[in-house]
Design a protein around this motif. Structure first.
Motif, short mmCIF file in Angstrom:
data_model
loop_
_atom_site.label_atom_id
_atom_site.label_comp_id
_atom_site.label_asym_id
_atom_site.label_seq_id
_atom_site.Cartn_x
_atom_site.Cartn_y
_atom_site.Cartn_z
N LEU A 149 0.83 -1.21 0.00
CA LEU A 149 0.00 0.00 0.00
C LEU A 149 0.86 1.26 0.00
N PHE A 150 2.05 1.14 0.56
CA PHE A 150 2.86 2.33 0.82
C PHE A 150 4.04 2.48 -0.15
N GLY A 151 4.11 1.64 -1.16
CA GLY A 151 5.22 1.71 -2.09
C GLY A 151 6.15 0.54 -1.88
N LYS A 152 7.43 0.79 -1.99
CA LYS A 152 8.38 -0.31 -1.90
C LYS A 152 8.80 -0.55 -0.46
N VAL A 153 7.88 -1.10 0.31
CA VAL A 153 8.18 -1.50 1.69
C VAL A 153 7.53 -2.86 1.93
N GLY A 154 7.98 -3.53 2.98
CA GLY A 154 7.32 -4.77 3.40
C GLY A 154 8.04 -6.04 2.97
N THR A 155 9.07 -5.90 2.14
CA THR A 155 9.86 -7.09 1.80
C THR A 155 11.29 -6.61 1.53
N PHE A 156 12.18 -7.53 1.20
CA PHE A 156 13.60 -7.17 1.09
C PHE A 156 14.10 -7.26 -0.35
N GLY A 157 13.20 -7.03 -1.31
CA GLY A 157 13.68 -6.94 -2.69
C GLY A 157 14.61 -5.75 -2.86
N GLU A 158 15.43 -5.80 -3.89
CA GLU A 158 16.38 -4.70 -4.15
C GLU A 158 15.62 -3.39 -4.36
N GLY A 159 16.09 -2.36 -3.68
CA GLY A 159 15.46 -1.05 -3.82
C GLY A 159 14.32 -0.79 -2.85
N TYR A 160 13.95 -1.81 -2.09
CA TYR A 160 12.91 -1.59 -1.08
C TYR A 160 13.49 -0.84 0.12
N ASP A 161 12.65 0.01 0.71
CA ASP A 161 13.07 0.69 1.93
C ASP A 161 13.48 -0.34 2.98
N PHE A 162 14.57 -0.10 3.65
CA PHE A 162 14.99 -1.02 4.71
C PHE A 162 14.29 -0.65 6.01
N ASP A 163 13.05 -1.13 6.13
CA ASP A 163 12.27 -1.01 7.37
C ASP A 163 12.26 -2.41 7.96
N ALA A 164 12.97 -2.59 9.05
CA ALA A 164 13.23 -3.97 9.47
C ALA A 164 13.29 -4.11 10.98
#
Lengths: 419, 419
Positions: free
Chosen positions: A360-375
């Motif tokens: 819902l928020f864009g590139k967050v929620g998983t660890f694909g390349e380029g995803y925000d590192f929210d961990a």
């Protein structure tokens, strides 16, 4: 650039967890750059934050939560929904006419979201403009991804918690104007649900959606009563979802529907057509709503199903606990409705809690390349007696863990609690 | 003599909680002497342990728990019961052939029981005699009230976890002989369930019951499969409970039946006649068993219903959490079976968790005069923003709390952690 070492677990689909034990995750400018079995040559010399065999997982997303109900968690839980609302919820929400009260409670709310590992959320405030602004700003300050809605309710609500249609539209527009622009926190239209919104209000919200290109969140077919009442009050619509579609609320941006327990085929069709999210809130469903959302059917119809805490109907903000509860409820649904639904896997539940909700928020929620590192770094679930792979340790955390197991939190690559 | 001050809450019936806010509880020789609104004249000068507005409540009772499954909490929870047993449970139980392993795990188990506020428990060990002795002694050393059973399983069990009928009876008799006498921890016969016990074994256990005047615990109608299989294997019985009645296992002392999800009228009749306990294990029921016990019907039939954690099918030892879960499951049962069951109140759930469960062990589980002072001090659930009476704060603890909220523990009047 930072490098983290640990047992890395994330989700790329509902089918199975992706597990990279004893691996290295590189973060560049706050985003995932890659995952490696050993430190790549090019990163020799980069200091490693070594978490040993602790788990490194994506932070959670909560797609249905009422911030003003934070203080009433876990009380009156044996009441009927209507009694619970009138005894606790509406009087509590009315307090948010006070900006001081809002500042105090919303600060606690945002702090606890992060404590429980939630970094992305779609949030209901109250009908009060000033208090909703305060919540918005607290979330911005925290650096989280969020959608925040000033609630609309101009009919069928208690006197002390009702606005006129005109006030509702005026304050909503003010809220949208103030927060227009492209930050991580965005405003979202939030008609509480069809029965508390007049036809005129719903129409006006549709116009605001078009004017400001914003999305909508609401409660959809959360009870048999609500499903029937919605189409009674909006007689030109034959399903609850159609009310929002006809008002033009589903065309411009995201749409997020809480609960979705008793959808009709028409509801399914509309949600799928608009790429809407259905939000499953297991504890809340169980506490005050009764009934179990048809998660598997929704998934089969290619509707995106995420998880919500629905505090205060749900009694805690931990989305990891809702992942476990989603598996539990799916077992009961299979028991009572074997033709309709089967047990979901833990991997599926975790996928809803992270990747699907995060999308819902864009590139967050998983660890694909380029995803925000929210961990999150999760420890204390290993066991010297029973060797458990990382996936089992993650499951154990969701079932038996609490915030003490969250040993570190990274938001956009920045380790929290260290600044 | 000690005096404690706080908000005192306990249960005297399933109807409502007894609340004595801002009161004094006097303990004499480890037993409750009285509760007073102010310090009585005769106790002037007795030092007061002042817990302010913290709650003082009876400790919890867990009437169905598998100590050897403690290490496997929260894993494989999305499996079917049969797969969960063969993948995790049976291999784990087999490890208790090692006394060293038993000592290690059972020590952790007993420690966590107390950490979670449980001071009275009916416990399954494994079929291993030596390991079961170790558990027995650890509980004695802790000073808890407990019933401990060496499990019997001579048929329909994996090769690595089966005993011969002769071994089963011999080891059970040795266990009973060793622990005869009147301590707080007592042995109890523990046929795992009817399908894992031959007719000859069941008959032999009945003889031991008569000889040693001991009680029995087992699983009863925990699944539709088990209910049908039991009477298939014991064709002279027309209900699961009758198997135990005919074997003479219900005449001599307590009888405790785990789950009781699919009872027949004959099961109800037998449980009522023998004053048996039915043990409701909400999380376990939900995790691997599926189905919801008819708690309200059992109560209406005047059967004593207590709560159990059923670790490892349940994923945690906190009986306070099971009280909350019992309310939740009752709501779902009412939703799916409105003619059969209604929502239970939180007071009813707390009553099961304390007074009813405690009654198995004598005068424990409530604060009547002469009852053992086994108690917990609960803090951190008050709220400066929402004034909550003590009953609501207790409910909040059960829904949202954890062991951090248990600020002190008293076992037989002795404060734990201070010796």
């Amino acid at each position: 650039m930072i490098l983290l070492h640990g047992d890395i677990v994330y989700s790329e689909s509902a089918e199975k967890l992706t597990v990279r034990e004893n691996s290295y995750l590189s973060v560049d400018d706050g985003k995932v750059e890659g995952i490696y079995g050993r430190v790549p040559e090019k990163y020799k010399g980069v200091p490693v934050e070594d978490y040993g065999r602790d788990l490194i997982i994506p932070a959670f997303s909560d797609l249905h939560v009422h911030a003003p109900q934070f203080e009433q968690r876990g009380i009156g839980m044996d009441l009927l929904l209507s009694d619970w609302l009138s005894t606790y919820t509406f009087p509590e929400e009315a307090k948010f006419r006070s900006p001081e009260y809002a500042e105090k409670i919303y600060s606690l709310f945002v702090k606890d979201l992060l404590r429980q590992g939630t970094m992305h959320a779609a949030i209901y405030a109250t009908l009060h403009l000033e208090a909703t602004d305060i919540l918005f700003e607290l979330l911005e300050k925290a650096g989280m991804d969020a959608l925040v809605g000033k609630v609309n309710m101009d009919v069928n609500s208690p006197d002390f918690l009702t606005e006129t249609t005109k006030e509702s539209l005026r304050d909503t527009e003010t809220f949208l104007e103030r927060h227009a622009g492209g930050g991580r926190v965005k405003p979202i239209l939030t008609p509480r649900f069809a029965p508390t919104c007049s036809a005129e209000l719903m129409k006006g919200l549709g116009e605001l959606a078009r004017k400001y290109r914003c999305g909508v969140q609401t409660h959809l077919v959360e009870s048999k009563w609500e499903a029937a009442e919605a189409v009674r009050l909006f007689p030109d619509c034959c399903s609850d979802a159609e009310i929002y579609e006809k008002a033009g609320l589903l065309d411009t941006d995201v749409s997020i529907f809480g609960h979705v327990i008793f959808p009709t085929e028409e509801d399914y069709r509309i949600l799928r057509k608009h790429g809407s999210f259905a939000v499953h809130c297991p504890d809340a469903t169980n506490n005050v709503i009764a009934g179990i959302a048809p998660v598997r059917t929704e998934q089969e119809r290619e509707i995106r199903v995420a998880l919500g805490s629905d505090v205060g109907a749900g009694h805690g903000l931990g989305i990891f606990k809702q992942a476990a509860r989603a598996v539990q409820l799916s077992k009961l649904k299979e028991f009572y409705e074997p033709d309709v639904s089967k047990t979901i896997s833990f991997a599926n539940a975790f996928d809803m809690a992270t990747r699907v909700g995060g999308s819902l928020f864009g590139k967050v929620g998983t660890f694909g390349e380029g995803y925000d590192f929210d961990a999150l770094v999760i420890g204390g679930t290993e066991d010297p007696e029973i060797p458990m792979d990382a996936a089992l340790r993650l499951e154990r955390f969701c079932y038996t863990g609490d915030d003490r197991n969250i040993r570190a939190r990274y938001l956009k690559g920045r380790k929290l609690g260290e600044e």
